[in-house]
Scaffold this active site. Structure first.
Site, PDB file in Angstrom:
ATOM      1  N   CYS A 157       0.891  -1.078  -0.215  1.00  0.00           N
ATOM      2  CA  CYS A 157       0.044  -0.239   0.147  1.00  0.00           C
ATOM      3  C   CYS A 157       0.827   1.748  -0.106  1.00  0.00           C
ATOM      4  CB  CYS A 157      -0.498  -0.190   1.439  1.00  0.00           C
ATOM      5  SG  CYS A 157      -1.955   1.710   1.296  1.00  0.00           S
ATOM      6  N   CYS A 198      -0.324   4.304   2.319  1.00  0.00           N
ATOM      7  CA  CYS A 198       0.188   3.723   3.581  1.00  0.00           C
ATOM      8  C   CYS A 198       0.726   4.402   3.859  1.00  0.00           C
ATOM      9  CB  CYS A 198      -0.094   2.580   4.135  1.00  0.00           C
ATOM     10  SG  CYS A 198      -1.812   1.658   3.416  1.00  0.00           S
ATOM     11  N   ASP A 199       2.414   3.351   3.020  1.00  0.00           N
ATOM     12  CA  ASP A 199       3.476   3.206   3.571  1.00  0.00           C
ATOM     13  C   ASP A 199       4.507   4.502   2.616  1.00  0.00           C
ATOM     14  OD1 ASP A 199       2.569   1.603   5.523  1.00  0.00           O
ATOM     15  OD2 ASP A 199       3.027  -0.116   4.228  1.00  0.00           O
TER      16      ASP A 199
END
Ligand code: NDP
Length: 324
Positions: free
Chosen positions: A139, A142-143
């Site tokens: 992701c 997200c990261d």
């Protein structure tokens, strides 16, 4: 079947959508019972820092956030069962009773909220597990932030890979996309965006076959050109696997309508499925946004839809209930 054994609301799944549905359903006095499934907390328990969920000014880890959400749901007397729902038999009558099984245990409910999520597909390399949390992610939203100014790889040739690569290109120094075929599967518009981004390099006919790095932190990707069988190494800090997701709908798809990729189909602007009293929230019905906050939002919607449905059952004779 005795009336006291019929629950108002069963929630299947324990990610942000399931627990948010539980908080709202419990506060509306539906006395929800939530079945966690095999991975209590869902996909977020496999991530590290979560910096984009509103309300956590200093960030929070995925597992901590899920514990907080569960505690909040339990504060309003949600009953959490660490069990897996293995089979369902939904009634297609308005006001009908739905039957679910947790192994041999039979359960009955007037409404069911399905929030079983989706699972990111991985390549199946041992190194993906070894370096998970140390540079391997599924992701970018997200990261990606953790790889600011660094070099990263994206694996995949579909729209997700193209989108993740262009997102990462804004943060990272350089992005290399590994596409196993000689062409993208992504849409023309997405390919155009990739082609027009200076710091993206596309390697066609290339596959990831290994990862190297000290202390389980990614330092190099080992790749192979599947036309020439030539192996090489690329220095990177992050590897994003973007080869698709699989919605967790296997036990429902004989009854509920799914799209061509297996996602549950919900009525526009609501969480209603094609069965009365069955609602779907979170990634199991959303292949586009796939964020904790959007999943939580749709969990709230599902609980409100379930409450409205039960209210209409109580106040109107069956024939008068407007459904769909
Ligand atoms: P897709 O199934 O469309 O693409 C998966 C990609 O990963 C393909 O290029 C496939 O290669 C590759 N792949 C699969 N397995 C492997 C493997 N083992 N090794 C290497 N490569 C592999 O998945 P997406 O997640 O990209 O998209 C899913 C759906 O969501 C699509 O309908 C897409 O259009 C949609 N979507 C739309 C977006 C948007 O409109 N903004 C954004 C993201 C997704 P191959 O081609 O060789 O099979």
């Amino acid at each position: 079947m005795e009336e006291q054994n019929i629950l108002d609301c069963i929630i299947v799944g324990s990610g942000p959508s399931g627990f948010t549905a539980a908080i709202y359903a419990a506060r509306a006095d539906l006395k929800p019972e939530l079945y966690t499934g095999l991975e209590p907390g869902g996909q977020l328990t496999t991530t590290t820092e979560v910096d984009n969920f509103p309300g956590y000014a200093n960030g929070v880890t995925g597992p901590e956030m899920m514990i907080d959400l569960q505690k909040q749901a339990e504060r309003f007397d949600t009953k959490v069962h660490y069990e897996m729902i293995t089979k369902t038999e939904f009634s297609n009558e308005v006001g009908g009773i739905h039957k679910l099984w947790a192994g041999k245990k039979e359960l009955f409910a007037k409404t069911v909220i399905i929030s079983t999520g989706a699972t990111a597909k991985y390549l199946g390399l041992d190194d993906e597990k070894k370096y998970s949390g140390g540079g391997v992610s599924a992701c970018a939203t997200c990261d990606g932030f953790f790889y600011k100014g660094k070099d990263v790889i994206v694996v995949g040739g579909g729209d997700t890979a193209a989108e993740e690569a262009t997102y990462l290109a804004k943060l990272c120094k350089h992005v290399t996309i590994l596409v196993r075929k000689g062409e993208f599967r992504a849409s023309k518009a997405m390919i155009h965006r990739v082609d027009n981004t200076e710091n993206i390099t596309v390697l066609f006919h290339h596959e990831l076959i290994g990862i190297e790095g000290e202390n389980s932190l990614v330092e190099r990707a080992v790749v192979i050109n599947n036309e020439t069988n030539e192996e090489s190494k690329i220095d990177v800090h992050g590897i994003f696997i973007a080869i698709g997701h699989k919605p967790n709908t296997d036990i429902f798809k004989d009854q509920l309508t799914t799209d061509e990729n297996g996602y549950l189909v919900t009525d526009s602007k609501s969480t209603r499925t094609n069965f009365p009293g069955i609602f779907a929230a979170g990634d199991v019905q959303d292949h586009i946004y796939r964020q904790a906050i959007t999943a939580a939002g749709s969990g709230c919607m599902a609980a409100m839809d379930a409450e409205k449905y039960l209210g209409e059952l109580e106040n109107k004779p069956k024939d008068y209930i407007e459904y769909n």
